[in-house]
Design a protein around this motif. Structure first.
Motif, PDB file in Angstrom:
ATOM      1  N   THR A  53      -4.198   5.903  -0.332  1.00 33.12           N
ATOM      2  CA  THR A  53      -3.184   5.581  -1.334  1.00 33.12           C
ATOM      3  C   THR A  53      -3.682   5.902  -2.732  1.00 33.12           C
ATOM      4  O   THR A  53      -2.954   6.497  -3.548  1.00 33.12           O
ATOM      5  CB  THR A  53      -2.789   4.095  -1.235  1.00 33.12           C
ATOM      6  OG1 THR A  53      -2.172   3.858   0.030  1.00 33.12           O
ATOM      7  CG2 THR A  53      -1.810   3.712  -2.338  1.00 33.12           C
ATOM      8  N   LEU A  54      -4.926   5.566  -3.021  1.00 33.31           N
ATOM      9  CA  LEU A  54      -5.463   5.815  -4.356  1.00 33.31           C
ATOM     10  C   LEU A  54      -5.558   7.311  -4.643  1.00 33.31           C
ATOM     11  O   LEU A  54      -5.135   7.792  -5.700  1.00 33.31           O
ATOM     12  CB  LEU A  54      -6.837   5.155  -4.490  1.00 33.31           C
ATOM     13  CG  LEU A  54      -7.379   5.016  -5.911  1.00 33.31           C
ATOM     14  CD1 LEU A  54      -6.517   4.069  -6.721  1.00 33.31           C
ATOM     15  CD2 LEU A  54      -8.823   4.519  -5.891  1.00 33.31           C
ATOM     16  N   THR A  55      -6.098   8.067  -3.702  1.00 29.23           N
ATOM     17  CA  THR A  55      -6.216   9.511  -3.926  1.00 29.23           C
ATOM     18  C   THR A  55      -4.860  10.196  -3.858  1.00 29.23           C
ATOM     19  O   THR A  55      -4.620  11.197  -4.548  1.00 29.23           O
ATOM     20  CB  THR A  55      -7.180  10.144  -2.914  1.00 29.23           C
ATOM     21  OG1 THR A  55      -6.734   9.846  -1.581  1.00 29.23           O
ATOM     22  CG2 THR A  55      -8.594   9.620  -3.105  1.00 29.23           C
ATOM     23  N   PHE A  96      -2.833   0.275  -7.832  1.00 28.65           N
ATOM     24  CA  PHE A  96      -3.506   1.556  -7.638  1.00 28.65           C
ATOM     25  C   PHE A  96      -3.521   2.375  -8.922  1.00 28.65           C
ATOM     26  O   PHE A  96      -4.499   3.069  -9.211  1.00 28.65           O
ATOM     27  CB  PHE A  96      -2.840   2.310  -6.483  1.00 28.65           C
ATOM     28  CG  PHE A  96      -3.081   1.646  -5.163  1.00 28.65           C
ATOM     29  CD1 PHE A  96      -4.273   1.823  -4.490  1.00 28.65           C
ATOM     30  CD2 PHE A  96      -2.127   0.805  -4.610  1.00 28.65           C
ATOM     31  CE1 PHE A  96      -4.515   1.191  -3.283  1.00 28.65           C
ATOM     32  CE2 PHE A  96      -2.359   0.164  -3.401  1.00 28.65           C
ATOM     33  CZ  PHE A  96      -3.562   0.356  -2.739  1.00 28.65           C
ATOM     34  N   ILE A 146      -6.313   0.851 -11.009  1.00 29.78           N
ATOM     35  CA  ILE A 146      -7.647   1.206 -10.507  1.00 29.78           C
ATOM     36  C   ILE A 146      -7.978   2.649 -10.866  1.00 29.78           C
ATOM     37  O   ILE A 146      -9.120   2.958 -11.254  1.00 29.78           O
ATOM     38  CB  ILE A 146      -7.727   0.977  -8.985  1.00 29.78           C
ATOM     39  CG1 ILE A 146      -7.679  -0.522  -8.680  1.00 29.78           C
ATOM     40  CG2 ILE A 146      -9.005   1.589  -8.414  1.00 29.78           C
ATOM     41  CD1 ILE A 146      -7.663  -0.843  -7.202  1.00 29.78           C
ATOM     42  N   LEU A 147      -6.997   3.528 -10.745  1.00 32.68           N
ATOM     43  CA  LEU A 147      -7.234   4.928 -11.126  1.00 32.68           C
ATOM     44  C   LEU A 147      -7.690   5.034 -12.571  1.00 32.68           C
ATOM     45  O   LEU A 147      -8.656   5.742 -12.879  1.00 32.68           O
ATOM     46  CB  LEU A 147      -5.967   5.758 -10.930  1.00 32.68           C
ATOM     47  CG  LEU A 147      -5.621   6.210  -9.518  1.00 32.68           C
ATOM     48  CD1 LEU A 147      -4.354   7.057  -9.548  1.00 32.68           C
ATOM     49  CD2 LEU A 147      -6.752   7.009  -8.899  1.00 32.68           C
ATOM     50  N   VAL A 162     -14.473   0.120  -4.097  1.00 36.32           N
ATOM     51  CA  VAL A 162     -13.145  -0.471  -3.916  1.00 36.32           C
ATOM     52  C   VAL A 162     -13.122  -1.125  -2.532  1.00 36.32           C
ATOM     53  O   VAL A 162     -13.268  -0.450  -1.513  1.00 36.32           O
ATOM     54  CB  VAL A 162     -12.030   0.586  -4.036  1.00 36.32           C
ATOM     55  CG1 VAL A 162     -10.661  -0.065  -3.854  1.00 36.32           C
ATOM     56  CG2 VAL A 162     -12.108   1.279  -5.396  1.00 36.32           C
ATOM     57  N   THR A 222      -6.722   2.346   1.808  1.00 37.46           N
ATOM     58  CA  THR A 222      -6.839   2.156   0.364  1.00 37.46           C
ATOM     59  C   THR A 222      -7.241   3.457  -0.318  1.00 37.46           C
ATOM     60  O   THR A 222      -6.671   3.841  -1.360  1.00 37.46           O
ATOM     61  CB  THR A 222      -7.875   1.064   0.055  1.00 37.46           C
ATOM     62  OG1 THR A 222      -7.483  -0.149   0.705  1.00 37.46           O
ATOM     63  CG2 THR A 222      -7.989   0.811  -1.431  1.00 37.46           C
ATOM     64  N   ARG A 223      -8.194   4.160   0.261  1.00 39.16           N
ATOM     65  CA  ARG A 223      -8.614   5.451  -0.298  1.00 39.16           C
ATOM     66  C   ARG A 223      -7.456   6.444  -0.296  1.00 39.16           C
ATOM     67  O   ARG A 223      -7.226   7.158  -1.283  1.00 39.16           O
ATOM     68  CB  ARG A 223      -9.777   6.024   0.514  1.00 39.16           C
ATOM     69  CG  ARG A 223     -10.300   7.376  -0.020  1.00 39.16           C
ATOM     70  CD  ARG A 223     -11.219   8.027   0.991  1.00 39.16           C
ATOM     71  NE  ARG A 223     -10.500   8.369   2.209  1.00 39.16           N
ATOM     72  CZ  ARG A 223     -11.072   8.562   3.400  1.00 39.16           C
ATOM     73  NH1 ARG A 223     -12.379   8.426   3.534  1.00 39.16           N
ATOM     74  NH2 ARG A 223     -10.341   8.870   4.447  1.00 39.16           N
ATOM     75  N   TYR A 259       0.799  -1.230   0.000  1.00 35.89           N
ATOM     76  CA  TYR A 259       0.000   0.000   0.000  1.00 35.89           C
ATOM     77  C   TYR A 259       0.828   1.276   0.000  1.00 35.89           C
ATOM     78  O   TYR A 259       0.287   2.361   0.154  1.00 35.89           O
ATOM     79  CB  TYR A 259      -0.976  -0.024   1.192  1.00 35.89           C
ATOM     80  CG  TYR A 259      -2.083  -1.026   0.951  1.00 35.89           C
ATOM     81  CD1 TYR A 259      -3.313  -0.636   0.441  1.00 35.89           C
ATOM     82  CD2 TYR A 259      -1.872  -2.385   1.176  1.00 35.89           C
ATOM     83  CE1 TYR A 259      -4.310  -1.557   0.181  1.00 35.89           C
ATOM     84  CE2 TYR A 259      -2.861  -3.322   0.909  1.00 35.89           C
ATOM     85  CZ  TYR A 259      -4.070  -2.897   0.412  1.00 35.89           C
ATOM     86  OH  TYR A 259      -5.054  -3.816   0.137  1.00 35.89           O
TER      87      TYR A 259
END
Length: 490
Positions: free
Chosen positions: A201-203, A165, A168-169, A185, A198-199, A136
């Protein structure tokens, strides 16, 4: 004579092997999952198979995905058996085998365009993941690390991502641009507040190249928190042989696990979800108390038995629990230092929970290895041990046992057992850990100066002093004698 697993051979399987209560043709996709390993198949795939066999969730079948070239080998095995998996649940007094059919496809790993295109299709309503605790991109404070080379690379080339990630983006971006609502997700890894992590890292990755897109994700995408639990060791020839000999099934990648399973989940799925509660999943408003209990008592317990057992050349986890010193160390540390730092959990007695954990660790049929429990300590210690240690110090509680656990990990990372046997590399950071562990033999503080693991805890004499004392004893007298001293027997 054993039967090779495939759709065509389902009816030829021995009568003692369960099989899907549905036809593959009756299923359609709903979930894309990154990380088609043993835990995922023993957990989420199993829950879905249970629902599908009951005539439910048949539009929520799994599509596998992966980002590493090494995952192609597992995919090839599963493809050869039509994506079927044999799950073997083992307890001391029983073993049961069943074939799972809830996965209907597995995209070629590392094929980013194909994976992104599949996520962009409107039948995919959930994207889930089991990518291990270290996947992550977090710093020593468990915050998103924008300096990680993988994140820097994906941010510089968002259209050709190589990480989960990044993919997913691009899947979310394609849906947004096509006017489709975003998928949920769902993280299934052992990380505190895993949905939030998770949010973030993605954002965090999105913000490095497109801040407006990051804001859109925050406003529109759901990340439910979850707690997952099932002991699921790696598959070896041992498991394949047991399956063939005891159940008459040839499966190139079967999954063996304990009978116990748990999944606690927050209900935040805007595009819908399978009726997981009908298969035993517990939906709660707040997962945090359950995940903290599990991370500290179970995962912390695994760490507690792992390193003394590894240093004493014990191979299997149940054999570690048969060792009186290891078992007593676990119970004393749990009762005096770990459980006192676990807040109350709704409808749960912590002592009963630990008794259950102790029985699960002692299961003689699982074949879980001590080496697996010792794996990746540089990522696991900061999540499973250090937070308990920090809370104990904050509350002015005892830390002798936690200091000993930390010293045992340090001694293990020196690369030899008490007998002198070489410990093969067992951590992504092994090459960096070994010289520090060897230096700590003469200067224990060297180990505690690893700020990425301990932060400022190494500056606290209440921890540093017993750590140094226990580490010295481990080197001078060995693990067994040190455990006896801690337990008051020597």
């Amino acid at each position: 004579m054993s039967v090779k697993l495939s759709l065509a051979n389902l009816d030829a399987l021995p009568a003692n092997v369960g099989r899907p209560g549905y036809a593959r043709a009756d299923l359609s996709a709903g979930i894309l999952h990154f990380g088609v390993g043993n835990f995922h198949r023993a957990h989420q795939a199993m829950y879905l198979d249970t629902l599908m066999s009951a005539g439910k969730a048949r539009d929520w079948a799994l599509v596998g995905a992966g980002v590493f070239e090494g995952e192609k080998k597992g995919r090839a095995v599963l493809q050869a058996q039509d994506w079927l998996t044999t799950l073997v649940e083992q307890e001391a007094d029983r073993s049961e085998a069943r074939v799972l059919g809830s996965m209907i496809d597995f995209i070629k790993p590392a094929d980013a365009p194909a994976i992104i295109a599949r996520m962009a299709q409107d039948d995919i309503r959930i994207v889930s993941m089991t990518i291990t605790e270290g996947g992550y991109f977090l710093d020593s404070s468990d915050r998103f690390d924008p300096t990680h080379p993988a994140m820097v690379a994906d941010a510089a080339n968002p259209g050709t991502p190589v990480t989960v990630f990044g993919m997913i983006l691009e899947g979310l971006r394609a849906r947004r641009d096509a006017g489709l609502p975003p998928f949920t997700v769902m993280c299934c890894d052992n990380i505190p507040h895993n949905g939030v992590v998770t949010r973030n890292t993605l954002t965090g990755l999105a913000r490095m190249s497109d801040p407006a897109f990051a804001d859109w994700i925050v406003a529109n995408v759901s990340f439910p928190n979850a707690m997952v639990d099932r002991i699921t060791p790696a598959t070896t020839d041992r498991e394949r042989k047991i399956l063939a000999d005891d159940f008459g099934v040839q499966d190139g990648w079967p999954v063996f696990c304990e009978g116990f399973t748990q999944w606690v989940l927050e209900d935040d799925f805007p595009l819908g979800r399978p009726p997981f509660e009908d298969a035993g999943v517990q939906f709660v408003p707040d997962v945090a108390p359950f995940e903290l209990m599990k991370l500290r008592i179970l995962n912390g317990g695994h760490a507690t038995i792992a390193y003394p057992a590894g240093l004493m050349d014990i191979h299997f986890v149940h054999e570690a629990m048969e060792n009186d010193l290891v078992r007593a160390f676990l119970r004393k540390l749990e009762e005096t230092e770990i459980m006192p730092n676990v807040p109350p959990v709704p409808d749960t007695d912590l002592n009963d929970y630990f008794d259950l954990i102790e029985r699960r660790f002692s299961n003689p049929k699982i074949g879980d290895t001590v080496r697996r429990l010792c794996l990746d300590g540089s990522n696991r210690q900061p999540k499973f041990i250090v937070p308990t240690l920090r809370d104990a110090l904050k509350g002015d509680g005892p830390v002798e046992g936690l200091a000993l656990e930390s010293a045992l990990w340090c001694r293990y990372c020196a690369g030899t057992t008490d007998s002198g046997a070489v410990i093969e590399p067992n951590d992504p950071n092994w090459d960096a850990l070994v010289p520090v562990a060897l230096a700590a033999r003469e200067r224990p503080q060297a180990w505690l100066e690893q700020k990425a693991i301990y932060g400022d805890l190494g500056d606290d004499a209440r921890f540093a002093e017993p750590f140094a004392r226990w580490l010295g004893m481990l080197w001078d007298k060995g693990t067994a004698a040190t455990l006896r001293t801690y337990l008051g027997d020597g």
